[in-house]
Design an enzyme around this catalytic site. Structure first.
Site, PDB file in Angstrom:
ATOM      1  N   ARG A   1     -18.019   1.494  14.483  1.00 43.36           N
ATOM      2  CA  ARG A   1     -18.746   1.532  13.215  1.00 43.36           C
ATOM      3  C   ARG A   1     -20.269   1.660  13.358  1.00 43.36           C
ATOM      4  O   ARG A   1     -21.022   0.745  13.015  1.00 43.36           O
ATOM      5  CB  ARG A   1     -18.383   0.307  12.360  1.00 43.36           C
ATOM      6  CG  ARG A   1     -16.902   0.269  12.048  1.00 43.36           C
ATOM      7  CD  ARG A   1     -16.526  -0.928  11.237  1.00 43.36           C
ATOM      8  NE  ARG A   1     -16.818  -0.776   9.829  1.00 43.36           N
ATOM      9  CZ  ARG A   1     -16.606  -1.731   8.935  1.00 43.36           C
ATOM     10  NH1 ARG A   1     -16.123  -2.885   9.331  1.00 43.36           N
ATOM     11  NH2 ARG A   1     -16.880  -1.535   7.669  1.00 43.36           N
TER      12      ARG A   1
ATOM     13  N   ARG B   1     -13.033 -13.893   2.540  1.00 43.70           N
ATOM     14  CA  ARG B   1     -14.094 -12.892   2.415  1.00 43.70           C
ATOM     15  C   ARG B   1     -13.765 -11.861   1.349  1.00 43.70           C
ATOM     16  O   ARG B   1     -14.681 -11.261   0.786  1.00 43.70           O
ATOM     17  CB  ARG B   1     -14.293 -12.168   3.744  1.00 43.70           C
ATOM     18  CG  ARG B   1     -14.690 -13.094   4.850  1.00 43.70           C
ATOM     19  CD  ARG B   1     -14.930 -12.338   6.100  1.00 43.70           C
ATOM     20  NE  ARG B   1     -15.919 -11.300   5.848  1.00 43.70           N
ATOM     21  CZ  ARG B   1     -16.377 -10.478   6.762  1.00 43.70           C
ATOM     22  NH1 ARG B   1     -15.926 -10.554   7.986  1.00 43.70           N
ATOM     23  NH2 ARG B   1     -17.275  -9.574   6.452  1.00 43.70           N
TER      24      ARG B   1
ATOM     25  N   CYS C   1     -16.923  -4.098  15.607  1.00 42.79           N
ATOM     26  CA  CYS C   1     -16.202  -5.170  14.937  1.00 42.79           C
ATOM     27  C   CYS C   1     -14.718  -4.964  15.182  1.00 42.79           C
ATOM     28  O   CYS C   1     -14.329  -4.021  15.861  1.00 42.79           O
ATOM     29  CB  CYS C   1     -16.518  -5.212  13.445  1.00 42.79           C
ATOM     30  SG  CYS C   1     -15.782  -3.863  12.557  1.00 42.79           S
TER      31      CYS C   1
ATOM     32  N   ASP D   1      -8.120   0.688   3.481  1.00 45.46           N
ATOM     33  CA  ASP D   1      -8.061  -0.744   3.144  1.00 45.46           C
ATOM     34  C   ASP D   1      -6.690  -1.173   2.608  1.00 45.46           C
ATOM     35  O   ASP D   1      -6.477  -2.356   2.350  1.00 45.46           O
ATOM     36  CB  ASP D   1      -9.144  -1.100   2.113  1.00 45.46           C
ATOM     37  CG  ASP D   1     -10.536  -1.059   2.722  1.00 45.46           C
ATOM     38  OD1 ASP D   1     -10.636  -1.041   3.963  1.00 45.46           O
ATOM     39  OD2 ASP D   1     -11.514  -1.034   1.961  1.00 45.46           O
TER      40      ASP D   1
ATOM     41  N   LYS E   1     -15.086  -6.440  -4.393  1.00 46.33           N
ATOM     42  CA  LYS E   1     -16.029  -6.846  -3.332  1.00 46.33           C
ATOM     43  C   LYS E   1     -16.943  -5.681  -2.935  1.00 46.33           C
ATOM     44  O   LYS E   1     -18.160  -5.837  -2.858  1.00 46.33           O
ATOM     45  CB  LYS E   1     -15.235  -7.308  -2.107  1.00 46.33           C
ATOM     46  CG  LYS E   1     -16.055  -7.435  -0.836  1.00 46.33           C
ATOM     47  CD  LYS E   1     -15.255  -7.956   0.335  1.00 46.33           C
ATOM     48  CE  LYS E   1     -14.471  -6.924   1.102  1.00 46.33           C
ATOM     49  NZ  LYS E   1     -15.233  -6.049   1.995  1.00 46.33           N
ATOM     50  N   ASN E   2     -16.320  -4.521  -2.700  1.00 43.74           N
ATOM     51  CA  ASN E   2     -17.111  -3.419  -2.151  1.00 43.74           C
ATOM     52  C   ASN E   2     -17.959  -2.701  -3.197  1.00 43.74           C
ATOM     53  O   ASN E   2     -18.722  -1.794  -2.867  1.00 43.74           O
ATOM     54  CB  ASN E   2     -16.196  -2.439  -1.408  1.00 43.74           C
ATOM     55  CG  ASN E   2     -15.661  -3.062  -0.131  1.00 43.74           C
ATOM     56  OD1 ASN E   2     -16.160  -4.100   0.327  1.00 43.74           O
ATOM     57  ND2 ASN E   2     -14.636  -2.450   0.446  1.00 43.74           N
TER      58      ASN E   2
HETATM   59  N1  EPU Z   1     -19.283   6.072  10.538  1.00 44.85           N
HETATM   60  C1  EPU Z   1     -20.078   6.686  11.478  1.00 44.85           C
HETATM   61  N2  EPU Z   1     -21.426   6.666  11.295  1.00 44.85           N
HETATM   62  C2  EPU Z   1     -21.999   6.077  10.220  1.00 44.85           C
HETATM   63  C3  EPU Z   1     -21.185   5.454   9.264  1.00 44.85           C
HETATM   64  C4  EPU Z   1     -19.824   5.470   9.447  1.00 44.85           C
HETATM   65  O1  EPU Z   1     -19.583   7.210  12.465  1.00 44.85           O
HETATM   66  O2  EPU Z   1     -23.239   6.107  10.106  1.00 44.85           O
HETATM   67  C5  EPU Z   1     -17.829   6.076  10.714  1.00 44.85           C
HETATM   68  C6  EPU Z   1     -17.276   4.661  10.898  1.00 44.85           C
HETATM   69  O3  EPU Z   1     -17.398   4.239  12.232  1.00 44.85           O
HETATM   70  C7  EPU Z   1     -15.854   4.808  10.436  1.00 44.85           C
HETATM   71  C8  EPU Z   1     -15.964   5.869   9.339  1.00 44.85           C
HETATM   72  O4  EPU Z   1     -17.221   6.515   9.525  1.00 44.85           O
HETATM   73  O5  EPU Z   1     -15.053   5.290  11.482  1.00 44.85           O
HETATM   74  C9  EPU Z   1     -15.881   5.340   7.923  1.00 44.85           C
HETATM   75  O6  EPU Z   1     -16.781   4.287   7.754  1.00 44.85           O
HETATM   76  P1  EPU Z   1     -17.552   4.002   6.399  1.00 44.85           P
HETATM   77  O7  EPU Z   1     -18.999   4.052   6.731  1.00 44.85           O
HETATM   78  O8  EPU Z   1     -17.071   4.842   5.283  1.00 44.85           O
HETATM   79  O9  EPU Z   1     -17.131   2.503   6.179  1.00 44.85           O
HETATM   80  P2  EPU Z   1     -18.100   1.369   5.697  1.00 44.85           P
HETATM   81  O10 EPU Z   1     -19.037   1.942   4.714  1.00 44.85           O
HETATM   82  O11 EPU Z   1     -18.635   0.646   6.869  1.00 44.85           O
HETATM   83  C10 EPU Z   1     -16.674   0.670   3.625  1.00 44.85           C
HETATM   84  C11 EPU Z   1     -15.997  -0.594   3.163  1.00 44.85           C
HETATM   85  C12 EPU Z   1     -14.807  -0.876   4.061  1.00 44.85           C
HETATM   86  C13 EPU Z   1     -13.855   0.316   3.974  1.00 44.85           C
HETATM   87  C14 EPU Z   1     -14.590   1.622   4.356  1.00 44.85           C
HETATM   88  C15 EPU Z   1     -13.749   2.861   4.193  1.00 44.85           C
HETATM   89  C16 EPU Z   1     -17.830  -1.817   2.192  1.00 44.85           C
HETATM   90  C17 EPU Z   1     -18.727  -2.994   2.234  1.00 44.85           C
HETATM   91  N3  EPU Z   1     -16.953  -1.680   3.184  1.00 44.85           N
HETATM   92  O12 EPU Z   1     -17.077   0.413   4.969  1.00 44.85           O
HETATM   93  O13 EPU Z   1     -14.162  -2.042   3.544  1.00 44.85           O
HETATM   94  O14 EPU Z   1     -12.783   0.132   4.842  1.00 44.85           O
HETATM   95  O15 EPU Z   1     -15.767   1.766   3.545  1.00 44.85           O
HETATM   96  O16 EPU Z   1     -13.333   2.997   2.885  1.00 44.85           O
HETATM   97  O17 EPU Z   1     -17.871  -1.054   1.251  1.00 44.85           O
HETATM   98  C18 EPU Z   1     -12.788  -3.930   3.633  1.00 44.85           C
HETATM   99  O18 EPU Z   1     -13.072  -4.135   2.446  1.00 44.85           O
HETATM  100  O19 EPU Z   1     -11.875  -4.554   4.232  1.00 44.85           O
HETATM  101  C19 EPU Z   1     -13.527  -2.901   4.375  1.00 44.85           C
HETATM  102  C20 EPU Z   1     -13.520  -2.827   5.713  1.00 44.85           C
END
Ligand code: EPU
Length: 442
Positions: A120, A397, A115, A305, A22-23
Site C-alpha cells: 500500500r 475499527r 500493512c 472490502d 467509515k470510509n
Molecule cells: N496504490 C498504489 N499507490 C498509491 C495508492 C494505492 O500502488 O499511491 C495501490 C494499493 O497498494 C492497492 C491499490 O492501489 O493495491 C488500491 O488501493 P487504494 O488506494 O484504492 O486503497 P486505499 O485508498 O488505501 C480505501 C479504503 C479501503 C478499501 C480500498 C479499496 C479508506 C480509508 N480505505 O483504501 O478500506 O479496501 O480503498 O476500495 O477509504 C476497509 O475499509 O477495510 C479498507 C481497507
C-alpha cells in the site's frame, strides 16, 4: 484484548439499522480542515478509526464534541503533522496530507508502510499533489510536503486509488485554476466527499465517473446545515451475508441500494431472495447456497472490502467457487482461519478456490484485519458449537455496535475480555477539548 464468543447455527432474523460509512467519514473529517470554523456532521459511526481521526485532528488543533451531531472546530491549525504513532494505527491518517498542504502550505505525515493487506504505497497521492505544485522530501520515515502555491493541473492516476483520489481532490479545491483528475476512483465514498466539499463551497463536477473536474476557489466555509454521512455499504453487505450464511431473513434499514448493485446481484446468484423497498434491503435465504465466482475490482465492480465475507458464505455453497483479489496483493489472511472453522479453501496467487461443504465447526480463530475479522464472525455464526474470535479490536475499527446489532437479530454472541487489556475506545473519550469559540484566528 477482547474476544467474541459466538454460538453458531441460529438463523438471524429481523431488522438492523445501518451506520454511517467509515470510509466516507474519514476523508470528510480530514476535509473539514479546508474550511476554518465549526462543522456539524450527522450519522458519524461510532468506530475506533473515527476516534483516531478525531484524536489526530485534536492534535492538529481542532477540537471536537460528540453527541447526536458531531461538532468539529477547525478554526485553528496549530500543528501540521500526522506522527508515526497515529499513522501506524490508522493508514487513513494520510488523508490529512492534501488538506494540510492546501490550508497551511506545509504538512508532515509519517509514511504508512505496509500493512496486513499489502504494501500500500502512496506514490499516486504524491504524484497528483506534485502536479498541483507541492514538493516532497522523504526523510526519517516521514514525507515532508510544501506548497507555496497550488495551481490546477491535468492529472492521470495509474490506478483509481480511493484515498489518493480524495487527497488530490482536497488539495485541488483550493488550487488556482482548473484541475482535471483522470482515472479517478468512483467509489460512493468519494462521491460523498465531493458532496461534502460542495457544501463548503467547492466547485467539482463528474463525481461517480472516472474524471473529476475541479475549479479551484479562493476559500471555503463550513456549511450552514449539518452534513449527513452516507450509509455504510460494506456494513450493509456484511449483514446481508450474515442473513444468507445462517439461512435467515434480515432487513437492513437506512441503506443505499443503488450503490450495491454488484453485491446484491452476487447474493441473488448465490440463491438469496433480495428485495428492496426505499432505503431498506431484505435478504432471505431458505434454499441451498449456489457457488458464485467473482473478481474484485474498483467500483462499480465487486468490492475488495466484501471479498472475505463472500468467501465465508461460499464455504457453505453447493459446489466450487473462485474468488480473485485484484486490488490488494495480500488479502487472503482469513483463509487459514476459515479453514480452521472447517472451510476448504486453497489459494493460488491472487485466486482462491472454495470447495463448499455441508457445515462448519466451531474453532478459536484470530484475524489480522477488519474485513477478515468480519468473515470469521460470519463463519462462526453458521458453525456448529461455540467459536472464539480473537483480536476483535479490528472489528471495533469498522463495525459500529456489532455485538448489539447481532444480538438484536437473534445471534448468540458475547463480548468477553481476553488476557490483555481491551483497546476499544469510545468516541466520547477521544473527542477532546471542544469549546465554543467566537474568535476566528487560524
Ligand atoms: N496504490 C498504489 N499507490 C498509491 C495508492 C494505492 O500502488 O499511491 C495501490 C494499493 O497498494 C492497492 C491499490 O492501489 O493495491 C488500491 O488501493 P487504494 O488506494 O484504492 O486503497 P486505499 O485508498 O488505501 C480505501 C479504503 C479501503 C478499501 C480500498 C479499496 C479508506 C480509508 N480505505 O483504501 O478500506 O479496501 O480503498 O476500495 O477509504 C476497509 O475499509 O477495510 C479498507 C481497507
Amino acid at each position: 484484548m477482547d474476544k467474541l464468543l459466538i454460538e453458531g447455527g441460529l438463523p438471524l432474523k429481523g431488522e438492523v439499522q445501518i451506520s454511517g460509512a467509515k470510509n466516507a467519514t474519514l476523508p470528510i473529517l480530514a476535509a473539514t480542515l479546508l474550511a476554518p470554523g465549526e462543522h456539524r456532521l450527522n450519522n458519524v459511526p461510532e468506530l475506533v478509526d473515527v476516534s483516531f481521526m478525531l484524536s489526530l485532528l485534536g492534535r492538529i488543533g481542532c477540537p471536537s464534541l460528540v453527541s447526536k451531531t458531531l461538532r468539529l472546530d477547525t478554526t485553528r491549525v496549530v500543528f501540521h503533522e500526522a506522527p508515526y504513532d497515529v499513522v501506524r494505527r490508522m493508514r487513513a491518517s494520510v488523508l490529512v496530507l492534501g488538506p494540510l498542504l492546501a490550508r497551511c502550505g506545509e504538512a508532515t505525515v509519517s509514511l504508512p508502510g505496509g500493512c496486513a493487506i499489502g504494501v500500500r504505497p502512496i506514490d499516486q497521492h504524491l504524484k497528483g499533489l506534485e502536479a498541483l505544485g507541492c514538493t516532497f522530501e522523504l526523510t526519517g520515515g516521514y514525507v515532508h510536503g510544501k506548497a507555496e502555491k497550488l495551481t490546477g493541473a491535468d492529472i492521470t492516476l495509474d490506478f483509481p486509488t480511493v484515498t489518493g483520489t480524495e487527497n488530490i481532490l482536497m488539495a485541488a479545491v483550493l488550487a488556482e485554476g482548473e484541475t482535471v483528475l483522470r482515472n479517478a476512483a468512483r467509489e460512493p465514498e468519494v462521491v460523498d466527499l465531493v458532496r461534502f466539499l460542495r457544501s463548503l463551497g467547492a466547485r467539482i463536477h463528474g463525481e461517480g465517473t472516472d474524471t473529476l473536474v475541479i475549479e479551484g476557489v479562493a476559500n471555503l466555509a463550513p456549511a450552514v446545515e449539518p452534513y449527513n454521512i452516507v450509509p455504510d455499504r460494506i456494513e450493509t453487505g456484511t449483514y446481508l451475508i450474515a442473513s444468507a450464511i445462517t439461512g435467515g431473513d434480515v432487513t437492513c434499514l437506512g441503506t443505499r441500494p443503488d450503490e450495491m448493485e454488484n453485491v446484491l446481484e452476487v447474493l441473488r446468484q448465490a440463491g438469496c431472495e433480495i428485495s428492496i423497498e426505499g432505503d431498506a434491503i431484505r435478504c432471505l435465504r431458505d434454499g441451498p447456497l449456489h457457488p458464485v465466482s467473482v473478481e474484485t475490482a474498483p467500483h462499480p465492480g465487486f468490492p475488495t472490502d466484501m471479498q472475505a465475507q463472500l468467501m465465508a458464505l461460499m464455504s457453505l455453497a453447493n459446489g466450487e467457487s473462485t474468488i480473485v483479489e485484484n486490488i490488494f496483493e495480500n488479502r487472503f489472511m482469513h483463509v487459514p482461519e476459515l479453514n480452521r472453522l472447517g472451510a476448504d479453501i486453497a489459494i493460488d496467487g491472487n485466486s482462491a478456490t472454495v470447495q463448499g461443504s455441508d457445515s462448519l465447526r466451531a474453532a478459536i480463530v484470530m484475524a489480522t484485519d477488519l474485513r477478515a475479522s468480519a468473515s470469521l464472525v460470519l463463519a462462526a455464526l453458521a458453525a456448529e458449537g461455540v467459536s472464539e474470535v480473537l483480536r476483535i479490536y479490528h472489528l471495533d475499527r469498522g463495525y459500529a455496535r456489532l455485538t448489539e446489532k447481532l444480538l438484536r437479530l437473534g445471534a448468540r454472541v458475547r463480548r468477553a475480555s481476553g488476557d490483555e487489556r481491551g483497546t476499544s475506545v469510545s468516541l466520547q473519550t477521544m473527542a477532546t477539548g471542544f469549546q465554543e469559540r467566537t474568535s476566528n484566528a487560524s
